[in-house]
Scaffold this active site. Structure first.
Site, mmCIF file in Angstrom:
data_model
loop_
_atom_site.group_PDB
_atom_site.id
_atom_site.type_symbol
_atom_site.label_atom_id
_atom_site.label_comp_id
_atom_site.label_asym_id
_atom_site.label_seq_id
_atom_site.Cartn_x
_atom_site.Cartn_y
_atom_site.Cartn_z
ATOM 1 N N TYR A 152 12.487 -6.884 3.672
ATOM 2 C CA TYR A 152 12.901 -5.560 3.076
ATOM 3 C C TYR A 152 11.905 -4.428 3.726
ATOM 4 O O TYR A 152 11.093 -4.987 4.235
ATOM 5 C CB TYR A 152 12.823 -5.496 1.608
ATOM 6 C CG TYR A 152 11.421 -5.358 1.072
ATOM 7 C CD1 TYR A 152 10.625 -6.325 1.061
ATOM 8 C CD2 TYR A 152 10.847 -4.203 0.437
ATOM 9 C CE1 TYR A 152 9.489 -6.474 0.346
ATOM 10 C CE2 TYR A 152 9.730 -3.964 -0.060
ATOM 11 C CZ TYR A 152 8.856 -5.068 -0.186
ATOM 12 O OH TYR A 152 7.380 -4.898 -0.551
ATOM 13 N N LYS B 127 6.853 -8.633 5.711
ATOM 14 C CA LYS B 127 7.232 -8.042 4.627
ATOM 15 C C LYS B 127 8.536 -8.781 3.723
ATOM 16 O O LYS B 127 9.640 -8.174 3.907
ATOM 17 C CB LYS B 127 7.676 -6.588 5.019
ATOM 18 C CG LYS B 127 7.787 -5.608 3.604
ATOM 19 C CD LYS B 127 7.435 -4.236 4.092
ATOM 20 C CE LYS B 127 7.924 -3.273 2.874
ATOM 21 N NZ LYS B 127 6.922 -3.195 1.868
ATOM 22 N N GLU C 227 -6.044 -5.886 0.369
ATOM 23 C CA GLU C 227 -5.224 -4.730 -0.004
ATOM 24 C C GLU C 227 -4.687 -4.465 -1.129
ATOM 25 O O GLU C 227 -5.139 -5.435 -2.009
ATOM 26 C CB GLU C 227 -3.794 -4.763 1.209
ATOM 27 C CG GLU C 227 -2.942 -6.048 0.645
ATOM 28 C CD GLU C 227 -1.728 -5.900 1.805
ATOM 29 O OE1 GLU C 227 -1.233 -4.887 2.297
ATOM 30 O OE2 GLU C 227 -1.187 -7.062 2.117
ATOM 31 N N LEU D 69 -0.485 -6.666 5.024
ATOM 32 C CA LEU D 69 0.723 -6.017 5.675
ATOM 33 C C LEU D 69 0.474 -4.992 6.487
ATOM 34 O O LEU D 69 -0.684 -3.749 6.149
ATOM 35 C CB LEU D 69 1.769 -5.478 4.447
ATOM 36 C CG LEU D 69 3.038 -5.184 5.075
ATOM 37 C CD1 LEU D 69 4.136 -6.287 5.516
ATOM 38 C CD2 LEU D 69 3.974 -4.243 3.980
HETATM 39 N N1 PLP Z 1 0.730 -3.567 1.648
HETATM 40 C C1 PLP Z 1 1.611 -4.191 0.822
HETATM 41 C C2 PLP Z 1 1.437 -5.605 0.203
HETATM 42 C C3 PLP Z 1 2.969 -3.490 0.520
HETATM 43 O O1 PLP Z 1 3.831 -4.000 -0.373
HETATM 44 C C4 PLP Z 1 3.090 -2.211 0.992
HETATM 45 C C5 PLP Z 1 4.339 -1.779 0.658
HETATM 46 O O2 PLP Z 1 5.153 -1.719 0.136
HETATM 47 C C6 PLP Z 1 2.007 -1.667 1.841
HETATM 48 C C7 PLP Z 1 1.006 -2.384 2.042
HETATM 49 C C8 PLP Z 1 2.163 -0.259 2.532
HETATM 50 O O3 PLP Z 1 3.169 -0.295 3.586
HETATM 51 P P1 PLP Z 1 3.883 0.872 4.117
HETATM 52 O O4 PLP Z 1 2.973 1.967 4.304
HETATM 53 O O5 PLP Z 1 4.727 0.504 5.178
HETATM 54 O O6 PLP Z 1 4.769 1.415 2.767
#
Ligand code: PLP
Length: 289
Positions: free
Chosen positions: A33, A149, A182, A207
């Protein structure tokens, strides 16, 4: 106005939107997603989100559900049909519908695709950002492929619920070395005592956030002192400031980690400056679009 969702080729009333019981996303979390911010009607950093979607699909050997420009059109159309000026658009692609069996289905099974969008309150987000949030630490217990993701978010759900029950808004995962990886749905950053902005490299254990990438561009442009390296929970507890980034939160200051107040307990100057710079950059994107 009723909400509209896109489900496998059709725009349907949100209340009626449904996928088959044997969708592999439902049965195996066999899907990926993206969540994108919508700002002034524009989908922020859409090319980067679609690049990452393509990478996630490729890692799991799921086909694109349609051509990339058609997908761009559907995302934009769902935002438009829901009259979202500020909010989020969500796209999910799974390996499709097939009789329940762990093995991949045959090649003629098409991926499923769902898109939804909803409005959020920019004012409420700014009120939250002016206060900052608390995070609650949690042992890292996810699979090693968190760079993909996927919709398999049960560990994130449990970590975030634990944070909520302890008065926090986000969880911070701590790995076996005592380092912060994270957040449950955000990337983690600190500003050290010496004023150096630090975030973990995206190669390992996190991620690669799209907001993280956009903020890195701003950091370079603003000439902020920066190191990309792992940082420990101990270092974070002594930090001058901390914040998280995600499409859903943008740059969100962290003022408390477990029971420890970060810095002076108020949003830090680097986080505040980067949040403003982020808004300016997305304003510009909306004007150009
Ligand atoms: N880390 C995780 C585990 C996430 O689920 C998300 C976003 O859903 C992020 C980091 C941040 O990613 P983004 O800046 O692309 O929203």
């Amino acid at each position: 106005m009723s909400r509209v969702a896109y489900v496998n080729g059709q725009y349907v009333r949100h209340g009626d939107a449904a996928v088959h019981v044997e969708d592999r996303g439902y049965q195996f979390a066999d899907g990926v997603y993206e969540v994108c911010e919508v700002w002034k009607g524009n989908i922020v950093d859409m090319p980067r989100h679609l690049d990452r979607l393509g990478r996630s699909l490729g890692e799991l050997r799921i086909d694109w559900p349609m051509a990339r420009n058609a997908l761009e059109f559907v995302l934009t159309e769902v935002v438009r049909r829901n009259r979202v000026a500020n909010g989020m658009v969500y796209v999910q692609v799974t390996r499709g519908v097939a009789r329940r069996d762990h093995f991949f289905p045959s090649d003629d099974v098409a991926p499923s695709m769902v898109v939804t969008a909803r409005s959020t309150s920019p004012k409420a987000a700014e009120v939250q950002a002016a206060k900052g949030i608390s995070v609650v630490t949690y042992p890292e217990n996810r699979w090693p492929r968190v760079d993909i993701k996927t919709v398999a978010l049960l560990p994130n759900v449990l970590a975030k619920q634990n944070a909520k029950e302890k008065g926090g808004k986000e969880a911070w995962y701590i790995d076996v070395n005592g380092n912060v990886t994270e957040g449950g749905s955000t990337n983690a950053w600190i500003v050290t005592r010496d004023g150096v902005l630090v975030t973990r490299p995206a190669e390992n254990g996190i991620l690669r956030g799209i907001t993280r990438a956009a903020v890195l561009d701003l950091v370079a442009r603003e000439g902020i002192s920066f190191e990309e390296r792992a940082f420990s929970l101990d270092e974070a507890l002594l930090a001058r400031e901390a914040f998280v980034t995600a499409a859903s939160t943008l740059v969100m200051p962290v003022v408390k980690i477990d029971d420890t107040i970060v810095g002076n307990g108020h949003p830090g100057s680097v986080a505040t400056r980067l949040r403003e710079a982020f808004h300016t950059a997305t304003d510009l994107q909306a004007v150009v679009a």
